[in-house]
Design a protein around this motif. Structure first.
Motif, short mmCIF file in Angstrom:
data_model
loop_
_atom_site.label_atom_id
_atom_site.label_comp_id
_atom_site.label_asym_id
_atom_site.label_seq_id
_atom_site.Cartn_x
_atom_site.Cartn_y
_atom_site.Cartn_z
N THR A 29 -25.21 -44.91 52.87
CA THR A 29 -26.61 -45.34 52.76
C THR A 29 -26.73 -46.76 52.20
OG1 THR A 29 -26.95 -44.51 50.49
CG2 THR A 29 -27.25 -42.94 52.31
N TYR A 30 -25.62 -47.38 51.82
CA TYR A 30 -25.67 -48.70 51.20
C TYR A 30 -26.20 -49.75 52.19
CZ TYR A 30 -22.56 -47.30 47.27
OH TYR A 30 -21.99 -46.73 46.16
N ASN A 31 -26.90 -50.73 51.64
CA ASN A 31 -27.23 -51.95 52.38
C ASN A 31 -26.16 -52.99 52.05
OD1 ASN A 31 -28.31 -54.29 53.52
ND2 ASN A 31 -29.67 -54.65 51.77
N VAL A 78 -20.62 -58.86 52.17
CA VAL A 78 -20.15 -57.72 51.40
C VAL A 78 -19.85 -56.50 52.27
CG1 VAL A 78 -21.21 -58.45 49.24
CG2 VAL A 78 -22.51 -57.02 50.80
N SER A 79 -20.19 -56.58 53.54
CA SER A 79 -19.81 -55.47 54.42
C SER A 79 -18.31 -55.49 54.72
CB SER A 79 -20.59 -55.53 55.72
OG SER A 79 -20.28 -56.72 56.44
N ASN A 80 -17.68 -56.65 54.46
CA ASN A 80 -16.26 -56.78 54.78
C ASN A 80 -15.36 -56.85 53.55
OD1 ASN A 80 -16.73 -56.83 57.55
ND2 ASN A 80 -17.12 -59.05 57.54
N VAL A 97 -26.64 -52.67 46.14
CA VAL A 97 -26.38 -52.12 47.47
C VAL A 97 -27.04 -50.76 47.72
CG1 VAL A 97 -24.22 -53.41 47.74
CG2 VAL A 97 -24.17 -51.10 46.73
N GLY A 98 -27.44 -50.04 46.68
CA GLY A 98 -28.00 -48.73 46.97
C GLY A 98 -28.72 -48.07 45.82
N ALA A 154 -38.11 -51.21 46.01
CA ALA A 154 -36.81 -51.72 45.56
C ALA A 154 -35.89 -52.00 46.74
CB ALA A 154 -36.17 -50.72 44.60
N ARG A 155 -35.89 -51.11 47.72
CA ARG A 155 -35.01 -51.29 48.89
C ARG A 155 -35.48 -52.43 49.78
NH1 ARG A 155 -35.08 -44.91 49.39
NH2 ARG A 155 -33.15 -44.38 48.27
N SER A 156 -36.76 -52.79 49.68
CA SER A 156 -37.30 -53.86 50.52
C SER A 156 -36.98 -55.25 49.98
CB SER A 156 -38.81 -53.71 50.67
OG SER A 156 -39.48 -54.05 49.47
N ILE A 157 -36.52 -55.35 48.73
CA ILE A 157 -36.22 -56.64 48.12
C ILE A 157 -34.81 -57.04 48.52
CG2 ILE A 157 -35.98 -57.88 45.94
CD1 ILE A 157 -38.07 -55.93 44.77
#
Length: 561
Positions: A472-474, A354-356, A458-459, A332-335
């Motif tokens: 831990t969010y992407n 979305v980091s900003n 995101v997580g 899931a995290r790799s998608i």
């Protein structure tokens, strides 16, 4: 470097060209409860569309207008919803109980929606009265305009593969089991279908699904989980898959031996027929179940090479342990989102960094079970949604919601001490960024879906979510999709940009959970009556509930509670 003004001008010109090239697609659907079509060797009614199960493909291009004239020939009211189609500015066409009056037996109604700024793989299904357990679902493809490059070579052909669990009982019999605590929580499906066909070599199967391919060619499989309860892992014997798209987002290309697909989700994968000319198993096995005890819930089809003279045989290809959450979480995290690809428009998918972004709201929604008045219910923050006969959208438009619901009366960041029924409608800030944390206190997989928007996923995490979990969010390249899984005893975090005014359903995609109250509505409102903000009600608006006789005029302004 081009000026910002020139860039905006170019985008506007392209948008106008796209609008001018949009076409209108007109479909007539006759919906019946059919006893002649049999997915398995059981006498049971199946919901067909124009005599087909699954229903016909809706094949559209970005910005097209789709008109679907639904004739309800069943003996119960009916609605269809368009899973993942965002209904830009137009929740009037969403097709769920909070936005539409049902299409009564013996009548017809025409949906009109636009596939605006979308591409990808989706599906439709009937949304009320437990109808999805009887069929009525079908595929939706939204393709790019020619001016937008697709980030992979054109495949030889495309196949829609609708996979889902199925019960031997009629949907009415299964629905009746939802009314008692002794049966509701323990109902399991009986078999897995691929495109409405049973597993190969299963004694209950009348037919099985088979795709014909030519050696050396590459094919696109659009895979959707149209089931009611079970996630599955999909794989093809001796073949790898390249993941390229999920629910309207191009993904970074990753090569997979197998793919988890959760209820309500859709994916596109590329499969190259690079093996010896023979027949190979296609397998969908359920997650969180011991398949040796539930062998009929393993869907089996065939990938058939055009010059093959052999049939499939031997053991099925192994998949991951169905209880291995680590495997599922890693996958899931790799998608991730392909930030270099265009999608429906000529700008890259990474329009938002979305980091900003600044979050405007946070919802923390915990799912669990409860007993209310000795009835089985699923609850969100200890509130089980109570479905009204008056759609919320009608009430919002005609009387500002007064007398039908109270805005923001139920918690979205805490859990009520006692479980209760409620008509949960919460405020979503227009053009604000919403963070939603889904916490699954159940011992089963869950899936959540928000009509009208995409989730930036995101997580994921096991155990409790805390504010420290945000570390831990992407936030760099989270994939955007309409349905996200939540693992047992775990949490999933998403962002949503609420730029689409309307009354939008936020629900579990598991049919039993949804039917028994695991949902709420998000009211995204803008005071500006300009129809560019939100479209007015359609001319063919159906009336029901407290507005069955003579509705009042439209409300002059927003309802403030």
């Amino acid at each position: 470097m081009a000026s910002a003004g020139l860039i905006k001008c170019a985008i506007l010109i392209l948008a106008l060209v796209a609008r001018a090239n949009a076409i209108h697609i007109y479909l007539d659907w006759n919906v019946n409860l059919d006893t002649t079509i049999q997915p398995v060797s059981m006498d049971q009614p199946v919901i067909t569309i124009n005599g087909m199960f699954p229903g016909p493909l809706i094949n559209a291009t970005t910005n097209d207008f789709v008109h679907v004239n639904v004739f309800n020939n069943m003996d119960e009211p009916l609605l269809f919803t368009w899973n993942g189609i965002e209904q830009r500015l137009n929740s009037w066409q969403d097709g769920v109980s909070g936005t539409n009056c049902p299409i009564l037996p013996g009548t017809n109604w025409t949906y009109v929606f636009q596939t605006k700024d979308q591409i990808g793989s989706f599906f439709y299904f009937p949304s009320i009265n437990f109808h999805k357990a009887a069929g009525g679902f079908g595929p939706i493809r939204v393709i790019n305009r020619n001016v937008i490059a697709v980030p992979f070579p054109k495949p030889e052909a495309e196949f829609d593969l609708l996979i889902g669990d199925w019960s031997y009982d009629s949907y009415k019999a299964t629905r009746s089991l939802m009314s008692t605590i002794e049966t509701a929580y323990y109902v399991l499906p009986d078999i897995m279908l691929m495109n409405g066909k049973g597993p190969l070599d299963n004694p209950m199967s009348i037919d099985f699904e088979s795709f014909n391919v030519t050696q050396g060619k590459t094919y696109r499989l659009r895979i959707s989980n149209v089931g009611t309860a079970l996630s599955f892992n999909f794989r093809i014997q001796n073949h790898q898959m390249v993941l390229v798209e999920t629910e309207g987002s191009y993904t970074n290309h990753i090569t997979l031996d197998s793919l988890d697909v959760h209820v309500g989700q859709s994916y596109s994968v590329l499969v190259t027929a690079n093996q010896n000319e023979a027949d190979y198993y296609m397998v969908a096995s359920p997650k969180m179940l011991n398949t040796s005890d539930f062998s009929s819930l393993v869907g089996i089809g065939v990938l058939h090479y055009s010059n093959s003279v052999s049939t499939v045989g031997g053991p099925l290809p192994d998949g991951p342990d169905p209880f291995d959450l680590d495997f599922s979480l890693v996958q899931a995290r790799s998608i991730r989102w392909n930030l270099t690809a265009g999608a429906a428009r000529p700008n890259p998918q990474g329009t938002f960094n979305v980091s900003n972004v600044t979050l405007s709201q946070t919802f923390i929604l915990e799912s669990s079970v409860a007993q209310l008045q000795n009835l089985p219910r699923y609850v969100v923050n200890n509130v089980s949604y109570y479905t009204l006969t008056t759609p919320l959208k009608l009430a919002d438009h005609f009387v500002n919601g007064s007398g039908v619901y109270q805005l923001d009366s139920f918690p979205v960041k805490s859990v009520n001490t006692n479980a209760s029924y409620g008509v949960s409608v919460v405020t979503g800030i227009h053009k604000g960024w919403l963070e939603i944390v889904f916490k699954n206190n159940l011992d089963a997989m869950d899936s959540w879906h928000l009509d009208g928007f995409g989730f930036y996923v995101v997580g994921f995490g096991i155990g409790d979510w805390t504010t420290e979990s945000r570390s831990t969010y992407n936030l760099y390249d989270p994939v955007v999709r309409s349905t996200v899984q939540v693992y047992p005893g775990a949490w999933t975090a998403v962002y949503a940009f609420l730029d689409n005014p309307g009354m939008w359903n936020l629900r579990s995609q598991l049919l039993k959970h949804w039917y028994l109250g695991q949902e709420l509505y998000v009211r995204v409102h803008d005071d500006d009556p300009n129809p560019a903000k939100e479209r007015p009600p359609p001319e063919n608006l159906l009336l029901c509930g407290i507005f069955s006789e003579s509705p009042p005029g439209p409300a002059p302004g927003p309802w403030t509670g």
